[in-house]
Design an enzyme around this catalytic site. Sequence first.
Site: not given
Length: 703
Positions: A480, A604, A447, A576
Amino acid sequence: MKLSKEVLSKYLRSEFFFNRDLSWLEFNRKVLQEATNPNLPLLDRIKFISIFFSNLDEFYMIRVAGIKEQIRAKVIDTSFDGLTPTEQLKQIENLLQPMLKEIYEYWQNVIIPELRENKIYIYDFNKLSKDEKEILNEYFLKEIYPVLTPLAFDPGRPFPYISNLSISLAVRIKKPNGEKNFARIKVPSNLPRLLQIDKIIRSKGKNGSNLSLKFIWIGDLIKANLQYLFPGLEVIESYKFRITRDTDLEIQEDEADDLLQVIEENIKQRKFGSVVRLEVEKQMPEYMLDILIENLELTRNDVHIIDGKLGLSDLMLLYNLPFPNLKEKPFHPYVDEIFEEENFFSLIQKKDILLYHPYDSFNPVIDFIKKAARDPDVLAIKQTLYRVGQNSPIVKYLIEAAERKKQVAVLVELKARFDEENNIFWARELEKAGVHVVYGLVGLKTHAKMTLVVRKEIDGVKRYVHLSTGNYNTTTAKIYTDVGFFTNDEDICADISEIFNYLTGYSEQKIYRKISVAPINKREKFLELIEREINNHKAKKNGRLIFKLNSLVDPVLIASLYEASKQGVKIDLIVRGVCCLIPQVQGLSENIRVTSIVGRFLEHSRIYYFYNNGKEEIYCSSADIMQRNLDRRVEITFPIEDEDWKNFIKNNLLNTLLKDNQKARVLLPTGKYVFNYPVYNEEIINHQEWMMENINRKNKKAK
């Protein structure tokens, strides 16, 4: 003081945690609040309605599907908050049903009338004029009828396969001999859900109105013309329904010789996942509902009876209408002139560069890859790709770099949920060009977002890196919020080189210079930093933490924050989405304040601030504080050491986020959120609007 297992274990009790899935629903409630916000322009509210339903679809495909799988497996273990799978499912439905009622009523009673006021009409077929009906029927026969396939269900033919998230018509027909049968017709997903009537009329050479837009749901047009699909039969009745399937891939990588092939096979199987939700029109009769429930292997608890149109995630079609007066004012990202004036690599040599998207344009990131691909002195490019997007310019420049005989290595994460097919396509295109493509590590998703460029210069080989909290995706970079960071810091560059070696080769490295890496040392690093803040507070009474992230779930890290709060450290968490930590509880978390912002852009970025006795440290990361990010993914956390950029993040980002009194909500100990309304004479601050207005001054301040 040591954050030992003994210290933290006292907080690992079910009453100290919110349920993850119920917390997610509270996040989607914030989306619902934006959808019903009268201060937002009409089409922006419609956009949020679409997002609400799109979020809900994914929630059922992944989270609810997982809970139902546990129930089928007779799992009785409780989650960290103490709920069994059955209890979770019941509470999810109890929380969700009032939200569905609210949003459907708002669509029907507020949005539809406001669309009419702006000369945008969505008609029922029977309310159209005779001429309009004739033209639409002709359009149906020519453009829609050939695509449709009625599927019968009777003793000689099995119940038809129903695809995920598609709208279907359940039809009851009667033969001349009086026999009654059931059939299903799928509304084609490759045709627009909303047909523009006036456009169709004009295409026939008729005079359609140029002063208004008229739409009809394609399912309603099909329903009005069912007689063409069942000639010689009587159509007694028909009703729409929609199913949601379990789409979570289960990949046994340790048994896979070819991960690419395994992912492709799993994608094919995904469409046959078990049904986890059935949505039906309120008018559907009981007998027809029973047919669906029995053949889809469901129970009544899996059914959502909808008083309105199904699949409102498709309303994004309306948001794309060319009516700027019905949308928020357009925003154009800032591009600093320095990127046009000087060689990119010499800029990075002079000073680290920080971009904050979408306020800063993503173009410099693309240009960095482009210039690296074309620079004759660049020897190698290494990059991770998680969610690339379609028509990716970055992938095209990586291919160009390989064609120019540079060494190019790319880790393409095939397990990026719902982007698997797109990533497989790009992986193959990269391989065709001679790029070294790897697919990550067994059992771990990669990731981390990072790019390494190796360049031959007069004084030797130099390395440059770009690190990010978000994906190399030009579409999401416009909506984002994410940190992008360029540096040639020798320690960071060496760390990134070694992480790439860890990803592409064999490495058991445990210690890095400045970067922390999950699953190797990120958890331990964060525990150490929180522990240091506790110790500093004991000595100086000035402990301070600010974390901005998407999700806060990991129980051990939450326990460490509880301990920090108990010791007096002041903590602000800007979360968030999901937050399992319970704030503002005396003796547990009275020093922790949790806020959440849902607005025009999706928050984000992950930013972690530690006061550290005035020697402030700021880290940005690809990772949230979740078990999956800490233990089951390759993630990076990198420091921001330049004082100008640290001040920018602290003052321009974190402080205005904490002062936001327009889009920020405060999490209560009950699990509910309330708006952070301004008090008397308090300055009105909308963080995202403030950033849009001030971003063009950012780099000038930071030089």
